[in-house]
Design a protein around this motif. Structure first.
Motif, mmCIF file in Angstrom:
data_model
loop_
_atom_site.group_PDB
_atom_site.id
_atom_site.type_symbol
_atom_site.label_atom_id
_atom_site.label_comp_id
_atom_site.label_asym_id
_atom_site.label_seq_id
_atom_site.Cartn_x
_atom_site.Cartn_y
_atom_site.Cartn_z
ATOM 1 N N UNK A 65 0.914 -0.909 -0.018
ATOM 2 C CA UNK A 65 0.429 0.183 -0.195
ATOM 3 C C UNK A 65 0.804 1.154 0.150
ATOM 4 N N UNK A 66 1.981 1.373 0.423
ATOM 5 C CA UNK A 66 2.944 2.645 0.759
ATOM 6 C C UNK A 66 3.088 2.731 -0.131
ATOM 7 N N UNK A 67 4.460 1.186 -1.029
ATOM 8 C CA UNK A 67 4.295 1.446 -2.605
ATOM 9 C C UNK A 67 3.410 2.037 -3.420
ATOM 10 N N UNK A 68 2.783 1.463 -3.080
ATOM 11 C CA UNK A 68 1.425 1.720 -4.808
ATOM 12 C C UNK A 68 1.004 3.833 -4.494
ATOM 13 N N UNK A 69 1.889 4.363 -3.325
ATOM 14 C CA UNK A 69 1.544 6.005 -2.960
ATOM 15 C C UNK A 69 2.293 6.120 -4.079
ATOM 16 N N UNK B 122 10.997 12.444 1.136
ATOM 17 C CA UNK B 122 10.492 12.055 2.128
ATOM 18 C C UNK B 122 9.047 12.419 2.617
ATOM 19 N N UNK B 123 9.678 13.946 2.656
ATOM 20 C CA UNK B 123 8.184 14.495 2.807
ATOM 21 C C UNK B 123 6.999 15.683 2.269
ATOM 22 N N UNK B 124 7.474 14.922 0.905
ATOM 23 C CA UNK B 124 6.620 15.373 -0.209
ATOM 24 C C UNK B 124 6.030 14.130 -0.507
ATOM 25 N N UNK B 125 4.456 14.353 -1.307
ATOM 26 C CA UNK B 125 3.757 13.802 -1.721
ATOM 27 C C UNK B 125 3.980 12.810 -3.168
ATOM 28 N N UNK B 126 5.200 14.298 -4.122
ATOM 29 C CA UNK B 126 5.738 13.799 -4.898
ATOM 30 C C UNK B 126 6.664 15.035 -4.704
ATOM 31 N N UNK B 146 -1.970 16.574 -8.191
ATOM 32 C CA UNK B 146 -1.400 15.711 -7.143
ATOM 33 C C UNK B 146 -1.726 16.202 -5.638
ATOM 34 N N UNK B 147 -1.068 17.535 -5.857
ATOM 35 C CA UNK B 147 -1.321 18.520 -3.734
ATOM 36 C C UNK B 147 -3.369 17.857 -3.773
ATOM 37 N N UNK B 148 -3.714 18.328 -5.132
ATOM 38 C CA UNK B 148 -4.653 18.533 -4.314
ATOM 39 C C UNK B 148 -6.051 16.946 -4.197
ATOM 40 N N UNK B 149 -5.663 16.331 -4.674
ATOM 41 C CA UNK B 149 -6.824 15.105 -4.896
ATOM 42 C C UNK B 149 -6.172 14.179 -4.271
ATOM 43 N N UNK B 150 -6.991 12.836 -4.436
ATOM 44 C CA UNK B 150 -6.375 11.761 -3.474
ATOM 45 C C UNK B 150 -6.275 12.097 -2.310
ATOM 46 N N UNK B 152 -4.714 14.881 -0.024
ATOM 47 C CA UNK B 152 -3.716 16.646 -0.582
ATOM 48 C C UNK B 152 -2.354 16.316 0.362
ATOM 49 N N UNK B 153 -1.524 16.682 -0.584
ATOM 50 C CA UNK B 153 -0.011 17.193 0.842
ATOM 51 C C UNK B 153 0.476 17.876 -0.091
ATOM 52 N N UNK B 154 2.165 18.036 -0.017
ATOM 53 C CA UNK B 154 2.811 18.809 -0.901
ATOM 54 C C UNK B 154 3.519 18.235 -1.762
ATOM 55 N N UNK B 155 3.545 19.077 -2.712
ATOM 56 C CA UNK B 155 4.330 18.807 -3.753
ATOM 57 C C UNK B 155 5.664 19.759 -3.770
ATOM 58 N N UNK B 156 6.724 19.907 -4.590
ATOM 59 C CA UNK B 156 7.651 20.527 -4.964
ATOM 60 C C UNK B 156 8.358 19.998 -6.603
#
Lengths: 172, 579
Positions: A65-69, B122-126, B146-150, B152-156
């Motif tokens: 699951x983590x990989x798939x993220x 390790x601190x961004x979604x992508x 990516x930041x706003x869907x699923x 949400x999280x930070x991207x750089x």
């Protein structure tokens, strides 16, 4: 390989830094990698990472699951050893004084390995096969004295399921 | 149309509807700062890059739109790592743009070079390292998606200086092509039916609402579900305001400093309906001892949260709003088919009993004595509009603010939950005020936190962003002091800060703010009234609070929630039945 290890076949986008992302994820989540092999697939947009993971500490489900993220991870399949074909390649430079050279060559032949290079008192040999077979060979060859040894880590694909053809085969 | 990479970047941000960005220029990002002069986007010039990140977070918290920050390479990029980590933990959508040394110099230890994509992986979604200007519109589009869907999280996006200067043919992509990114939103219909059945069978159910409710804009739907089923709701630190505190079914905040009823109701529940919550250790206490009899229905948009900490009996991957809407339908269908919940009046009575015996409470200070922080918060709460946005730092003041405020609207509470970032309040409040200029914005801060990022009040004054700051000044790193008092035999190690150094009033004035001070209970109301009347500049109030005051209730770290410690004057009430 016991029940503590599982093989994951991870299809990833062939982009810069993808391997680093996978490795970083394993490191920060505290997942253990036993072996890892990565190479492009037939479709140049994708690479396949075959990773053998230690599932004693972390449930496999959480790892996948983590990989798939990871945004670059496209598909993950778990390969059951019984339902997959696995191969690994071993390269080894081994001591082979004239006195034992014949034994070393015989051992390589029994395992259907190949002699790649011959030195005055060493041989470089290769062996391809099921990881279990490679383990056995490594154990035996070790007794002669290893100079250098490198294994690739396993790669695997699902075993083909043979079904009777649903349509008559077309004969050209 | 030929554009430079830099022009394409700013144009792409405009295409994404960005109204404001927070940042600070420097060498490697210089080319991108030039087109800002001609852009419709407002740029807020910060005094430290960490401030830019937290402002973007505050903006995102209250608007739901991605916050945008832009800084240069090297030290600027590392300075914004903390906000990225903070946003990653709290699922806040951010798009951060960093300058990078020219592509040809990467890896040469060039001036102000840092491996920004490596450091922030390790601190961004992508994240992306842009290699050619032609990729910029596509990457910006992907970044906002990516930041706003699923979840949400930070991207750089890391942009080398030569790429910013490169020419490209402008285009704007119609859609994104991300074969490995397909967040699911609709829950599994069979699982939702199953969950509905659980909701109607439980005798002691509790809805455990988390930050996901706010991310999914699901507050109204949550209310519908609670009222339909009559199930009580706890709102976690990240979900304060997701369900109105004044609602009869609201139990308030659970967790380490949650109120007795919220903690104990979860502990004794036979069903926890976890909606957008993640069984954080600050909520569960010792996991083995957490809610031992509870079945779990767990809804989250991130499949990795299901089963991560606690196995779910009914796991549902999906967007909280969509799933709860379906759940409401499924419950209605069962009810119209004749299924009714069991008699829950004993459970409701038990809950009322806890609420009566163990309300949140403190001993008021005597006239002329130092202020009780809780009393300050009660006055502030009662003197401000109901939709006031409250932003806090991290520590005792954060817990008191969460406990004593009455949050009756979503998006009125902004804080750093997961990462626990001291210094969050002032910059995040500025970002929140930029996002919601119509609202009153109060930062509730501690003296330790305030000293970490106070310089952003210069930004607030210069940019005419009139936030208000209440410093609960107890002259200590109060939460650490509390732990040293309770668990280290009152051996106070490096926690004393002094009430007078710095002089907060003078400091505020030096930064162009109005500085006020309250030292006795009689001072509280007048200074609050004075602060609330000021709308043309930031205000800072130095509230001199009691250093001895501790946050109660408290579940000591690593212990089961059964070990909840109530304030000393409430001890001994356990014997009065019900527990």
């Amino acid at each position: 390989m016991g029940g503590k290890q599982h093989i994951l076949s991870v299809l990833v986008e062939n982009k810069a830094g993808v391997l680093a992302r996978v490795a970083s994820l394993f490191a920060r989540r505290g997942f253990n990698i036993y072996s890892l092999a990565v190479a492009p697939t037939d479709d140049e947009r994708f690479s396949r990472i075959t990773v053998v993971v230690d599932v004693e500490a972390t449930p496999l489900e959480q790892i996948t699951k983590q990989l798939f993220k990871l945004v670059n991870v496209v598909k993950i399949s778990e390969l059951e050893p019984a339902a997959s074909v696995e191969r690994e390649l071993l390269l080894c430079t081994v001591r082979a004084d004239p006195a034992v050279r014949g034994q070393v060559i015989e051992l390589v032949q029994i395992f259907e390995g190949r002699i790649l290079a011959v030195g005055t008192d060493v041989l470089t040999v290769s062996l391809e096969g099921h990881p279990g077979k490679v383990d056995d060979f490594e154990e035996l060859i070790r007794t002669y004295g290893i100079v250098d040894l490198q294994r690739t880590g396993r790669v695997a694909l699902p075993k083909l399921v043979r079904r009777p053809p649903t349509k008559a085969l077309r004969v050209s | 149309m030929k554009l430079t990479g830099a022009q394409a970047l700013i144009k792409s941000l405009e295409m994404e509807g960005v109204e404001v960005m927070f940042g600070l220029p420097g060498g490697a990002i210089l080319p991108v700062y030039d087109p800002i002069i001609d852009s419709s986007i407002r740029h807020v010039l910060v005094r430290h890059e960490q401030g830019a990140g937290h402002m973007a977070e505050g903006y995102a918290h209250v608007t739901g739109r991605p916050g945008v920050a832009m800084v240069t390479s090297g030290p600027a990029a590392t300075n914004i790592v903390t906000p990225l980590a903070d946003a990653y933990m709290d699922s806040i959508p951010l798009v951060v743009i960093t300058g990078q040394v020219p592509y040809s110099s990467i890896g040469s230890d060039a001036f102000q070079e840092a491996d920004t994509t490596g450091i922030t992986m390790s601190v961004t979604k992508h994240n992306w390292l842009v290699t050619k200007a032609a990729d910029i519109p596509e990457i910006v589009k992907e970044a906002f998606h990516i930041a706003s869907t699923g979840r949400p999280g930070p991207v750089l996006i890391d942009v080398p200086k030569d790429v910013s200067n490169q020419m490209m043919d402008w285009y704007w992509p119609e859609s994104v092509d991300l074969p490995g990114y397909k967040p699911s939103s609709k829950g599994h219909p069979r699982m939702i039916k199953e969950a509905a059945r659980y909701l109607l069978e439980a005798r002691r159910p509790v809805i455990y609402a988390g930050g996901g409710i706010l991310k999914a804009r699901a507050a109204e739907t949550l209310r519908e579900l609670a009222e339909l089923t009559g199930i009580h709701v706890v709102t976690t630190l990240m979900a304060r305001g997701a369900f109105p505190d004044d609602h009869p079914l609201c139990l308030g905040m659970p967790g380490m400093h949650g109120n007795y009823t919220a903690v104990t109701a979860m502990q004794e529940a036979d069903l926890l309906v976890a909606l957008g919550s993640r069984f954080d250790d600050r909520v569960t206490g010792k996991v083995d001892g957490f809610a031992p009899e509870a079945k779990i229905v767990h809804v989250d948009i991130d499949p990795a949260e299901l089963g991560k900490v606690r196995r779910a009996d009914v796991p549902i991957v999906g967007d909280c709003r969509l799933v709860i809407e379906e759940l409401v339908q499924a419950v209605r269908a069962l009810m119209s088919g004749g299924v009714q919940p069991p008699d829950r009046s004993p459970w409701d009575a038990t809950i009322r009993g806890w609420q009566e015996r163990y309300p949140l409470a403190y001993e008021p200070s005597a006239e002329g004595n130092a202020l009780k922080p809780q009393m300050v918060l009660e006055h502030l709460r009662d003197s401000t509009p109901d939709d006031t946005i409250v932003v806090s730092g991290v520590g005792q003041h954060q817990m008191w603010a969460s406990q004593y405020w009455r949050f009756n609207h979503p998006y009125t509470w902004v804080n750093s939950g997961g990462l626990g970032t001291m210094g969050f309040a002032v910059p995040a409040a500025i970002g929140a005020k930029v996002g919601r200029p119509d609202r009153m914005v109060w930062a509730v801060d501690g003296d330790g936190c305030f000293q970490m990022t106070a310089q952003e009040l210069v930004t607030a004054t210069a940019e005419r962003i009139p936030i208000k700051v209440a410093i609960l000044n107890n002259a200590y790193l109060g939460m650490v002091r509390q732990w040293q008092e309770m668990f280290y035999d009152e051996r106070y190690s490096e926690v004393y800060l002094s009430p007078d150094l710095p002089d907060y009033v003078k400091w505020a004035e030096a930064m162009g703010c109005v500085g006020l001070r309250a030292e006795t209970p009689e001072d509280i109301q007048p200074v609050i009234d004075k602060a609330n009347a000021i709308n043309d500049r930031p205000v800072v109030i130095d509230f001199r609070t009691d250093s001895q005051e501790k946050v109660y209730p408290m579940v000591p770290a690593g212990q089961s929630n059964d070990a909840i410690v109530v304030p000393p004057f409430q001890e001994g009430r356990h014997g009065e039945g019900g527990h």
